[in-house]
Each structure stands twice: as structure tokens, then as C-alpha cells.
Design a protein around this motif. Structure first.
Motif, PDB file in Angstrom:
ATOM      1  N   LEU A  83      -2.055 -43.387  50.137  1.00  0.00           N
ATOM      2  CA  LEU A  83      -1.760 -44.700  50.704  1.00  0.00           C
ATOM      3  C   LEU A  83      -0.926 -44.582  51.971  1.00  0.00           C
ATOM      4  O   LEU A  83      -1.180 -45.276  52.967  1.00  0.00           O
TER       5      LEU A  83
ATOM      6  N   ILE B 202      -6.648 -51.206  53.375  1.00  0.00           N
ATOM      7  CA  ILE B 202      -6.261 -50.816  52.017  1.00  0.00           C
ATOM      8  C   ILE B 202      -6.394 -52.017  51.086  1.00  0.00           C
ATOM      9  O   ILE B 202      -5.946 -53.113  51.402  1.00  0.00           O
TER      10      ILE B 202
ATOM     11  N   HIS C  93      -7.451 -48.958  45.828  1.00  0.00           N
ATOM     12  CA  HIS C  93      -7.024 -47.605  46.170  1.00  0.00           C
ATOM     13  C   HIS C  93      -5.965 -47.150  45.165  1.00  0.00           C
ATOM     14  O   HIS C  93      -5.159 -47.939  44.704  1.00  0.00           O
TER      15      HIS C  93
END
Length: 226
Positions: free
Chosen positions: A159, A171, A175
Motif C-alpha cells: 500500500l 487503491i 488491496h
DNA sequence: ATTTGATCATCT
DNA sequence: AGATGATCAAAT
């Protein structure tokens, strides 16, 4: 019947004893003892339970950017559970830094620091139970196992890589295996600075790191042999 | 505006 | 039903 305590616990054992003394009581009972009005629900007071329990444990009140018990290095997390002890919500860990991340590592990250030692306090959270009738559960002191820390580190690095590369807006909460990145702000109009896809400054939603239920569920289950 | 405390409520 | 994206309040 426990009372609110203003003094921080001198050590972890003292903290755990204070937490154990709360187990079995309802939120209405503790609210009355703390002279805190009981909200009808949590819709407009989402952090109310956390604030209430802080008063009984001696956490330094307020919203300082540090652990709840800095002297003994412990973070407090209340976690809403269903009637089988499974988490009802993800767990917020910390705000994600979207700028100034050159050279940051997992070892020095806020996520790792906050999760190094956590006092988990499960609280009945099913919405069909009126807020005042919900019971405090048995507390648990936890540190990540080597396996858990490895999972957290991998997600955090993935991340943070995307954030540093200017891909924060691509994102989604999908994720990460155990750690996800989601909005964390007053609303969708609150913005903060981040890095855009061409390296330029952009304004975007503040984000936070959250533990998925697939992480906290087994963590609680293992301890309580569910 | 940011960080603390998180849960809500819509969408899939 | 469960998860994702949105949201609420107080303190600083």
C-alpha cells in the motif's frame, strides 16, 4: 462495580486487571457510573464506547497522536462482536501518511508501532441489542506473532509503495490481505494533500489503515477457543 | 485541517 | 449478508 480512573496504569498487569473488572457489565451500567449520557444509538457518536472505556482504564484522554498508554506501550482497541464472538467491523489502526514518505520503512511505521501491543476489549455490537444492554467482554492483551507481522508488513509495503508512486487514488479496500486502506475523514469533501500520478501534489480523501475481519476474527477465536 | 474514538449505510 | 466507501463527534 468499577469506577472511572484518572491515573494511567503503572504496568500492563494493572491495565489488564482494570479491563477484566469491566467484563460482564453493560454499557448502561458503566455510563451511569461515569456520569456519561447514554446515546440512543451510535449513529451520531461512533466512538462513544471507546471513550467510555478509556475513562475506566485511565487512558490519557483527548486525541493525542500517540498510544493510549504511552508509558507502558499499549494501544486500546474496542471491537464490536456478534453473538458468536466474531468481529462485526474492521478495526481502524492509524491515518495513512500520503506525503513525506521517502525512506519510511515498516520498522518505523505508525501501523507497526500501534499494533506492537494491543489491549482488545470485545463488546457486544449487534444492532438489535439496545446500546445500553450490550455487555463488555473478556479483554485480551496481544502482540502480533511473527506470521501475523509478516502479513501486516507485506500489505503495508504494498500500500505504501502505491502511495509513494502517486497511485493512492487507484487503491481500493480490496488491496491487502489483512490490512486495507479506506477513507478516514469527516466526509467525502474533506481533503488532504497527496502525490499524484505524475508526482505532482494533489488533494485527495484522507485515508486510514484498517485491519480486516479475516485478521481480527481468528485472532479473537484463537484466544477464546471458539 | 488533523488525529483521536470508530460505525453507518449503500452497493454488490 | 458482507464489504466498501462514507460519515459523525471531540480534542488539538
Amino acid at each position: 462495580m468499577p469506577n472511572p480512573i484518572a491515573t494511567p496504569p503503572a504496568d500492563e498487569h494493572t491495565l489488564l486487571e482494570r479491563a477484566q473488572a469491566l467484563a460482564g457489565y453493560t454499557l448502561a451500567e458503566l455510563a451511569a457510573r461515569a456520569n456519561l449520557p447514554l446515546p440512543a444509538n451510535l449513529k451520531c457518536d461512533k466512538g462513544w464506547i471507546g471513550v467510555l472505556l478509556e475513562r475506566f482504564l485511565g487512558a490519557s484522554a483527548g486525541s493525542k497522536p500517540e498510544q493510549d498508554f504511552p508509558d507502558i506501550g499499549v494501544e486500546l482497541k474496542t471491537i464490536p462482536i456478534d453473538d458468536r464472538g466474531r468481529p462485526l467491523e474492521t478495526t481502524f489502526v492509524s491515518v495513512a501518511p500520503l506525503t513525506g514518505n521517502s525512506g519510511v520503512t515498516w520498522e518505523s511505521s505508525h501501523v507497526r508501532h500501534k499494533l506492537a501491543r494491543v489491549l482488545w476489549i470485545p463488546v457486544e455490537g449487534l444492532r438489535e441489542i439496545p446500546l445500553g444492554e450490550r455487555h463488555i467482554g473478556t479483554p485480551l492483551i496481544w502482540s502480533p506473532s511473527p506470521e501475523e507481522e509478516e502479513l501486516l508488513r507485506r500489505d503495508w509495503e504494498e500500500l505504501m509503495d502505491l502511495i509513494v508512486l502517486g497511485k493512492v487514488e487507484s487503491i481500493t479496500a480490496r488491496h491487502g490481505e489483512v490490512l486495507q486502506l479506506r477513507p478516514k475523514g469527516a466526509n467525502s469533501k474533506a481533503l488532504t494533500q497527496a502525490i499524484g500520478e505524475f508526482g505532482q501534489p494533489i488533494m485527495t480523501l484522507p485515508r486510514g489503515f484498517y485491519l480486516k475481519k479475516t485478521f481480527t476474527g481468528p485472532l479473537l477465536a484463537r484466544h477464546f477457543h471458539l
